[in-house]
Design a protein around this motif. Structure first.
Motif, PDB file in Angstrom:
ATOM      1  N   VAL A 234       9.044   2.795  -0.319  1.00 58.83           N
ATOM      2  CA  VAL A 234       8.887   1.454  -0.906  1.00 58.83           C
ATOM      3  C   VAL A 234      10.199   0.678  -0.797  1.00 58.83           C
ATOM      4  CG1 VAL A 234       8.474   0.159  -3.025  1.00 58.83           C
ATOM      5  CG2 VAL A 234       7.092   2.160  -2.507  1.00 58.83           C
ATOM      6  N   GLY A 237      11.283  -0.742   2.416  1.00 60.31           N
ATOM      7  CA  GLY A 237      10.545  -1.913   2.883  1.00 60.31           C
ATOM      8  C   GLY A 237       9.395  -1.571   3.816  1.00 60.31           C
ATOM      9  N   THR A 239       5.947  -1.520   5.487  1.00 61.53           N
ATOM     10  CA  THR A 239       4.883  -2.538   5.467  1.00 61.53           C
ATOM     11  C   THR A 239       3.534  -1.981   5.879  1.00 61.53           C
ATOM     12  OG1 THR A 239       5.727  -3.318   7.597  1.00 61.53           O
ATOM     13  CG2 THR A 239       6.255  -4.645   5.667  1.00 61.53           C
ATOM     14  N   VAL A 240       3.527  -0.879   6.648  1.00 55.16           N
ATOM     15  CA  VAL A 240       2.242  -0.316   7.071  1.00 55.16           C
ATOM     16  C   VAL A 240       2.247   1.200   6.854  1.00 55.16           C
ATOM     17  CG1 VAL A 240       0.706   0.114   9.027  1.00 55.16           C
ATOM     18  CG2 VAL A 240       1.758  -2.139   8.764  1.00 55.16           C
ATOM     19  N   ARG A 264       4.363  -4.614  -4.660  1.00 56.88           N
ATOM     20  CA  ARG A 264       4.379  -5.398  -3.435  1.00 56.88           C
ATOM     21  C   ARG A 264       3.149  -6.313  -3.299  1.00 56.88           C
ATOM     22  NH1 ARG A 264       7.257  -2.719   0.576  1.00 56.88           N
ATOM     23  NH2 ARG A 264       6.174  -4.059   2.000  1.00 56.88           N
ATOM     24  N   LYS A 271      -1.578 -11.688  -3.022  1.00 59.86           N
ATOM     25  CA  LYS A 271      -1.664 -11.150  -1.654  1.00 59.86           C
ATOM     26  C   LYS A 271      -0.652 -10.020  -1.450  1.00 59.86           C
ATOM     27  CE  LYS A 271      -4.561 -14.337   0.000  1.00 59.86           C
ATOM     28  NZ  LYS A 271      -5.880 -13.989   0.540  1.00 59.86           N
ATOM     29  N   ALA A 272      -1.023  -9.084  -0.596  1.00 63.04           N
ATOM     30  CA  ALA A 272      -0.206  -7.893  -0.382  1.00 63.04           C
ATOM     31  C   ALA A 272       0.781  -8.079   0.767  1.00 63.04           C
ATOM     32  CB  ALA A 272      -1.112  -6.704  -0.084  1.00 63.04           C
ATOM     33  N   THR A 273       1.977  -7.543   0.575  1.00 67.21           N
ATOM     34  CA  THR A 273       2.966  -7.521   1.665  1.00 67.21           C
ATOM     35  C   THR A 273       2.970  -6.144   2.339  1.00 67.21           C
ATOM     36  OG1 THR A 273       4.740  -6.840   0.177  1.00 67.21           O
ATOM     37  CG2 THR A 273       4.467  -9.208   0.530  1.00 67.21           C
ATOM     38  N   PHE A 274       1.839  -5.481   2.270  1.00 65.26           N
ATOM     39  CA  PHE A 274       1.709  -4.169   2.908  1.00 65.26           C
ATOM     40  C   PHE A 274       0.256  -3.973   3.327  1.00 65.26           C
ATOM     41  CE2 PHE A 274      -0.836  -2.098  -0.295  1.00 65.26           C
ATOM     42  CZ  PHE A 274      -0.604  -2.880  -1.409  1.00 65.26           C
ATOM     43  N   ALA A 275       0.060  -3.068   4.278  1.00 61.88           N
ATOM     44  CA  ALA A 275      -1.294  -2.683   4.672  1.00 61.88           C
ATOM     45  C   ALA A 275      -1.380  -1.165   4.656  1.00 61.88           C
ATOM     46  CB  ALA A 275      -1.613  -3.210   6.067  1.00 61.88           C
ATOM     47  N   VAL A 276      -2.456  -0.661   4.079  1.00 62.29           N
ATOM     48  CA  VAL A 276      -2.677   0.786   4.059  1.00 62.29           C
ATOM     49  C   VAL A 276      -4.041   1.072   4.678  1.00 62.29           C
ATOM     50  CG1 VAL A 276      -3.016   2.830   2.617  1.00 62.29           C
ATOM     51  CG2 VAL A 276      -1.308   1.119   1.970  1.00 62.29           C
ATOM     52  N   ALA A 297       6.207  -3.804  12.613  1.00 69.01           N
ATOM     53  CA  ALA A 297       6.131  -3.388  11.204  1.00 69.01           C
ATOM     54  C   ALA A 297       7.059  -2.204  10.941  1.00 69.01           C
ATOM     55  CB  ALA A 297       4.694  -3.001  10.856  1.00 69.01           C
TER      56      ALA A 297
ATOM     57  N   ALA B  96       0.273  -5.227  11.632  1.00 65.52           N
ATOM     58  CA  ALA B  96       1.642  -5.744  11.639  1.00 65.52           C
ATOM     59  C   ALA B  96       1.668  -7.259  11.768  1.00 65.52           C
ATOM     60  CB  ALA B  96       2.428  -5.113  12.785  1.00 65.52           C
ATOM     61  N   LEU B 317      -8.060  -6.393   3.374  1.00 69.73           N
ATOM     62  CA  LEU B 317      -6.735  -5.918   2.957  1.00 69.73           C
ATOM     63  C   LEU B 317      -5.989  -6.951   2.119  1.00 69.73           C
ATOM     64  CD1 LEU B 317      -5.494  -4.182   6.244  1.00 69.73           C
ATOM     65  CD2 LEU B 317      -6.242  -3.067   4.147  1.00 69.73           C
ATOM     66  N   ASN B 318      -6.487  -8.185   2.147  1.00 67.07           N
ATOM     67  CA  ASN B 318      -5.912  -9.234   1.304  1.00 67.07           C
ATOM     68  C   ASN B 318      -4.413  -9.431   1.577  1.00 67.07           C
ATOM     69  OD1 ASN B 318      -6.090 -11.222  -0.661  1.00 67.07           O
ATOM     70  ND2 ASN B 318      -5.572  -9.800  -2.322  1.00 67.07           N
ATOM     71  N   LEU B 319      -4.089  -9.564   2.847  1.00 68.24           N
ATOM     72  CA  LEU B 319      -2.689  -9.658   3.250  1.00 68.24           C
ATOM     73  C   LEU B 319      -2.126 -11.051   3.041  1.00 68.24           C
ATOM     74  CD1 LEU B 319      -2.995  -7.810   6.702  1.00 68.24           C
ATOM     75  CD2 LEU B 319      -2.307  -6.844   4.501  1.00 68.24           C
ATOM     76  N   VAL B 320      -0.809 -11.123   2.882  1.00 69.77           N
ATOM     77  CA  VAL B 320      -0.139 -12.421   2.908  1.00 69.77           C
ATOM     78  C   VAL B 320      -0.382 -13.039   4.279  1.00 69.77           C
ATOM     79  CG1 VAL B 320       1.647 -11.817   1.238  1.00 69.77           C
ATOM     80  CG2 VAL B 320       2.040 -11.344   3.655  1.00 69.77           C
ATOM     81  N   LEU B 324       3.245  -9.224   8.632  1.00 66.87           N
ATOM     82  CA  LEU B 324       4.015  -8.233   7.852  1.00 66.87           C
ATOM     83  C   LEU B 324       5.279  -7.837   8.617  1.00 66.87           C
ATOM     84  CD1 LEU B 324       1.206  -5.783   6.603  1.00 66.87           C
ATOM     85  CD2 LEU B 324       2.208  -7.748   5.398  1.00 66.87           C
ATOM     86  N   ALA B 325       5.168  -7.849   9.953  1.00 67.58           N
ATOM     87  CA  ALA B 325       6.255  -7.369  10.805  1.00 67.58           C
ATOM     88  C   ALA B 325       7.580  -8.065  10.518  1.00 67.58           C
ATOM     89  CB  ALA B 325       5.886  -7.567  12.269  1.00 67.58           C
ATOM     90  N   LEU B 327       8.383 -10.067   7.759  1.00 66.55           N
ATOM     91  CA  LEU B 327       8.697 -10.472   6.376  1.00 66.55           C
ATOM     92  C   LEU B 327      10.165 -10.139   6.092  1.00 66.55           C
ATOM     93  CD1 LEU B 327       5.621  -9.160   4.335  1.00 66.55           C
ATOM     94  CD2 LEU B 327       6.167 -11.546   4.873  1.00 66.55           C
ATOM     95  N   THR B 332      10.116  -7.392   0.964  1.00 62.72           N
ATOM     96  CA  THR B 332       9.622  -6.024   1.205  1.00 62.72           C
ATOM     97  C   THR B 332      10.388  -4.961   0.423  1.00 62.72           C
ATOM     98  OG1 THR B 332      11.023  -5.692   3.149  1.00 62.72           O
ATOM     99  CG2 THR B 332       8.839  -6.607   3.530  1.00 62.72           C
ATOM    100  N   ARG B 333      11.588  -5.290  -0.076  1.00 66.55           N
ATOM    101  CA  ARG B 333      12.306  -4.305  -0.892  1.00 66.55           C
ATOM    102  C   ARG B 333      12.342  -4.798  -2.335  1.00 66.55           C
ATOM    103  NH1 ARG B 333      18.324  -2.728   0.631  1.00 66.55           N
ATOM    104  NH2 ARG B 333      17.455  -0.988   1.797  1.00 66.55           N
TER     105      ARG B 333
END
Lengths: 613, 347
Positions: A234, A237, A239-240, A264, A271-276, A297, B96, B317-320, B324-325, B327, B332-333
């Motif tokens: 985490v 950073g 992201t995926v 995140r 909205k999420a700044t990650f994808a799982v 990513a 990404a 996924l409800n992404l921004v 993501l790549a 950001l 991200t931190r």
């Protein structure tokens, strides 16, 4: 309820002969009986008393019914590796009770479920029978829950017998259940009190073991390695995350998902700044991670040995095509059924070399939760700096057990994103050559798909390409590229976590290990000195490729024992690939491969025997 | 005064690009290979639709078909991955950067044999990309073995006859969740062109199965994927028309003869009835008709299925909205306070 007299056939122990804070407790239960909560509370309450402690869960590949053991070791000097022998038994499982009692150390003690009638097994240990079923009924009116609540009774009994402060049990218990499960916590607390009360009235302390307050744990926390690694990802950073469930790495992915959902998600937009993605298998999991990293990513997957085997073709592609990827391998024993829930350093050699053709990968070897946290961050930085797959090899012992740890430090340095050219860079440079060694370090520049520039695009392939990424089957293009990749790997040596080295004056013998072997090795080193007068230098490698420090360490000793938790001396084999012949000649192998965490006694006996002591 | 004639002005598309950035390297496939015709259609469709080359990611697995991304859209990023695993790479790339326009080219061996698992799960997820199967029923690069789309009774050059049930990628696609499914023939220039343009306008997974004869290993008598066989057995379901969102054109058609389907970006496809009733929004009937056609050895082509309601995986996924790549670290931190709070929970 009749009072149960304590039978004491062994030596009588007076008050002055207490064994304080230095013994092991073994709790034997059946899988799925909910004993984990009781065990963690017991371990944590000892920790809260300021006593160094470790807990190891030995569990079967099974949802419910098969035998499970939990070992708690208290040690005033801070040795927290596994100790083979145990001094105090809590016998709850009829299936294993006889064997469990037989394995107790002489003079040890056994709390057991009264109907098991264990006391005839041997006469040199102390017995404390407890009628668990009778005690649980009044405190837990709902019959369905009794199986789970019953275990908390032994926490109360143990608190009385060992002198653990009841407030610490209460604190650990309520912490375990959290604020949302107050009712469940109260129910379990009732069981603790029932156990304590029964023990006070019916059991007379006859064994020598006691917990007394110390102040050895400072500011420490208790956390498992998988959670620590997830937290590291985490703060790296990530992201995926693309993964496929496999013991013992699943809890890493699950912890990571819960941290990401908490930290995140944009508070304003949701909205999420990650994808799982929970992928369909490990091939897809690593393929998605590599695809995501290719597109820029910070991507990762986590798995165990069988998963890495399935991923191996893609990992080779990432090496040749130079795509960053982080793989956390929580190692376990071998393929298929049998010992998938036991620990091993079984992927040391494989992960360094995995895939076809000439491939080598950096591998990080964390040994503690602190290092799981920090090295997960190293892994992402290294992957992007060197555009390659980076492994972090932990193991089941580190990943799934609870450990004491110093609070994790917030990362000071910025995320390293490596050599990525933007549209503005391309304007300035007038183009780029994807696989050209511009800086002499073997590391080329890359662009990301979606870069708004007509010169950004290039074609990614496996083996055959020129330095402008054009298709080529020419022998010089191939071999030049392979030489550059070797150069890049060599550059890496100076950027990896450095080894921990503890020399001893006049030591002619050296010991080298990685990862969780450290606990047994550190303790064994002290045993060898105290019991045999044998001084040993110590080196814990923290990454592959190895640095020159390994050469220097070997040069400084006559013989070097290499510790492996696998049959084939994989760490030693990996050293042989890199080291000069005269250094290889000094290496001796010590291996353990029973599936349990390595213990110091095993090491001490083997090294003493090798040394003719 | 110089009298050098000015070169004729180059024809440009709506984003001002001529055809060159849409072309690629010279093909290395066999003369007459159906794949080359598909490559031409991709070039035309992307140029006509004004697709930004830098926003495209071309991804493939291994095989003759998987070589073709090198032959179109030279300025785009391309990735020739491992056999049967293009769906995973493409899925990752889209995670990404969901703004990428992702075109995957695969073959029947790549998709229906080694890659069947990944193909199926890509369908379930409705990953927003265009997945083209260049389907010739055989492995070309390894000299003509059957793939899993070979029809029962199809004969190899060696005389070997396939007796195993073929995988119908379109039935699987409709069944498992692709939101745009079409079948075409590499020799049907007009139909394939409309299908490709429509897929570029669709948000969600487009699966386009194109029968594409292998002139070297599977274009003989006894083949069911040959030019001659397709000439006799192709049954177009409808005559297709396409009006892109950026063109405001009135289309007249006789009542009852043509169905209009609007796509996500406002583009419209027109399906003019040919012989039989077919509604590409009726999932169950589409699957039924494909099964029935297989019984009578007909190859139904056209737009088989469109579902505009099914959300793409990236929506779930409800992404921004940003990739993501790229950001920045601030996003991200998490903060030192966040870490301190979590650490407290482990005390």
């Amino acid at each position: 309820m009749s009072a149960s007299p304590v039978v004491l056939d062994g030596q009588e122990t007076g008050g002055s002969d207490f064994v304080v804070n230095d013994f092991s407790i073994q709790v034997a239960t059946a899988n799925g009986s909910g004993s984990q909560t009781a065990n963690n509370v017991l371990m944590r309450s000892i920790f809260q008393m300021g006593v160094p402690v470790s807990g190891k869960n030995l569990f079967p590949s099974n949802i419910a019914g098969l035998p499970t053991w939990f070992t708690i070791r208290a040690n005033p000097k801070g040795y927290i590796g596994r100790k083979k022998e145990y001094d105090f038994l809590v016998a709850m499982n009829p299936e294993t009770a006889r064997e469990d009692v037989e394995k107790l150390q002489p003079g040890g003690a056994a709390v057991y479920d009264e109907p098991l009638a264990l006391r005839s097994i041997r006469g040199d240990v102390h017995y404390y029978p407890v009628p668990f079923d009778k005690l649980v009924a009044p405190v837990c009116p709902e019959a369905k829950l009794r199986k789970l609540v019953k275990n908390m009774i032994y926490d109360g009994v143990m608190a009385h017998l060992l002198g653990i402060d009841l407030d610490e049990i209460r604190k650990a218990l309520f912490r375990q259940f959290g604020t949302r499960k107050k009712k469940a916590a109260e129910l379990n607390w009732g069981a603790v009190l029932a156990g304590k009360e029964y023990a006070e009235k019916n059991l007379t302390k006859a064994d020598p073991f006691r917990i007394e307050r110390m102040n050895a744990n400072g500011n420490k926390i208790i956390i498992d390695g998988n959670t620590a690694a997830a937290l590291g990802c985490v703060f790296a950073g990530v992201t995926v995350l693309t993964w496929y469930p496999i013991t013992p790495s699943s809890s890493l992915a699950e912890a990571l998902i819960s941290f990401l959902e908490r930290l995140r998600v944009d508070k304003e937009t949701g909205k999420a700044t990650f994808a799982v993605v929970q992928a369909e298998d490990e091939l897809a999991a690593v393929g998605m991670a590599i695809g995501a990293a290719w597109a820029g990513a910070r991507s990762m997957t986590c798995t165990s040995g069988p998963g890495v085997s399935l991923m191996s073709e893609f990992i080779g592609l990432s090496y040749y095509a130079e795509i960053p990827c982080v793989i956390i391998d929580v190692q376990r024993v071998g393929p298929s059924t049998g010992l998938p829930t036991r620990t091993q350093q079984g992927d040391t050699l494989k992960n360094a070399l995995v895939s076809h053709g000439d491939t080598r990968h950096p591998v990080l070897f964390p040994s503690s939760p602190e290092e799981c946290f920090s090295m997960a961050q190293n892994a992402f930085d290294l992957a992007e700096l060197f555009q390659t797959t980076v492994f972090m090899n932990t193991d089941l012992d580190l990943g799934m057990n609870n450990w004491m740890a110093e609070p994790f430090e917030y990362p000071e340095s910025p995320l390293e994103r490596g050599k990525v050219l933007t549209a503005a860079d391309l304007d300035r440079l007038g183009g780029f050559a994807r696989y050209k060694d511009v800086d002499g370090d073997g590391i080329p520049y890359r662009t990301l798909p979606g870069t708004n520039h007509s010169l950004a695009g290039y074609f990614t392939r496996g083996t055959g390409h020129t330095d402008t990424a054009a298709y080529s089957e020419r022998e010089d293009d191939y071999s030049n590229n392979m030489d550059r990749l070797a150069r890049k790997f060599d550059t890496m040596r100076k950027h990896l976590p450095v080894a921990e080295i503890a020399p001893r004056p006049d030591a002619r013998i050296g010991i080298v290990c990685v990862g969780t072997s450290r606990y047994a090795t550190e303790e064994s080193r002290d045993q060898l000195l105290e019991e045999y007068g044998l001084a040993c230098g110590y080196m814990r490698l923290r990454a592959y490729p190895f640095s020159e420090e390994l050469d220097q360490f070997i040069d400084a000793h006559e013989r070097v024992y290499v510790i492996d938790q696998n049959r084939d001396a994989q760490l030693l084999m990996l050293m042989r690939l890199d080291l000069a012949v005269e250094r290889i000649a000094k290496l001796r192998s010590i291996r353990y491969y029973g599936g349990l965490p390595l213990d110091a006694r095993t090491l001490t006996a083997r090294i003493a025997s090798e040394e003719g002591l | 005064m110089s009298t050098t004639a000015a070169p004729p002005p180059k024809k440009t598309n709506r984003i001002g690009l001529d055809i060159l950035p849409y072309r690629g390297l010279k093909t290395t496939l066999c003369a007459g290979c159906g794949h080359n015709a598909i490559t031409e259609r991709i070039i035309e469709a992307c140029w006509e639709m004004g697709v930004q080359p830098w926003q495209v990611a071309k991804i493939s697995g291994i095989g003759c078909s998987s070589k073709t991304p090198a032959y179109f859209l030279n300025q785009s990023h391309g990735f020739n991955g491992v056999h049967g695993r293009a769906p995973a790479i493409a899925t990752g790339a889209i995670l990404a950067n969901q703004n990428l326009n992702c075109i995957v080219v695969s073959g029947d061996g790549d998709t229906a044999s080694i890659g069947l698992g990944q193909f199926m799960h890509m369908l379930r997820r409705n990953i927003p990309l265009i997945y083209i199967i260049e389907n010739n029923g055989v492995y070309g690069l390894t000299k003509g073995q059957f793939s899993a789309t070979a029809d029962v009774g199809a004969k190899l050059k060696t005389g070997m006859v396939n007796e195993l049930t073929p995988v119908d990628c379109c039935i699987a696609a409709i069944e498992l969740g692709a939101s745009f499914v079409a079948r075409s023939f590499s020799g049907d220039k007009r139909q394939l062109s409309v299908i490709l343009k429509a897929s570029l306008a669709h948000k969600g997974l487009s699966v386009i199965d194109v029968v594409s004869p292998c002139t070297t290993f599977n274009d003989h008598d006894g083949s069911t994927k040959s030019y001659a066989y397709m000439k006799d057995h192709e049954e177009p379901l409808h005559e297709l028309g396409f009006v892109p969102s950026y063109e405001d054109i009135e289309v007249d058609f006789a009542e009852g003869s043509t169905q209009e389907v609007e796509l996500h970006d406002g583009s419209r496809i027109f399906l003019k009835k040919l012989g039989r009733d077919y509604d590409p929004t009726d999932r169950l009937r589409a699957i039924g008709m494909l099964h029935a056609a297989a019984q009578t050895s007909e190859v139904l082509t056209g737009i088989l299925y469109v579902d505009r309601s099914r959300p793409a995986f990236t929506e779930l996924l409800n992404l921004v909205p940003e990739p993501l790549a790229t950001l920045p670290q601030e996003r991200t931190r998490p903060s030192a306070e966040d870490l301190a709070q979590i650490i407290d929970e482990f005390r």
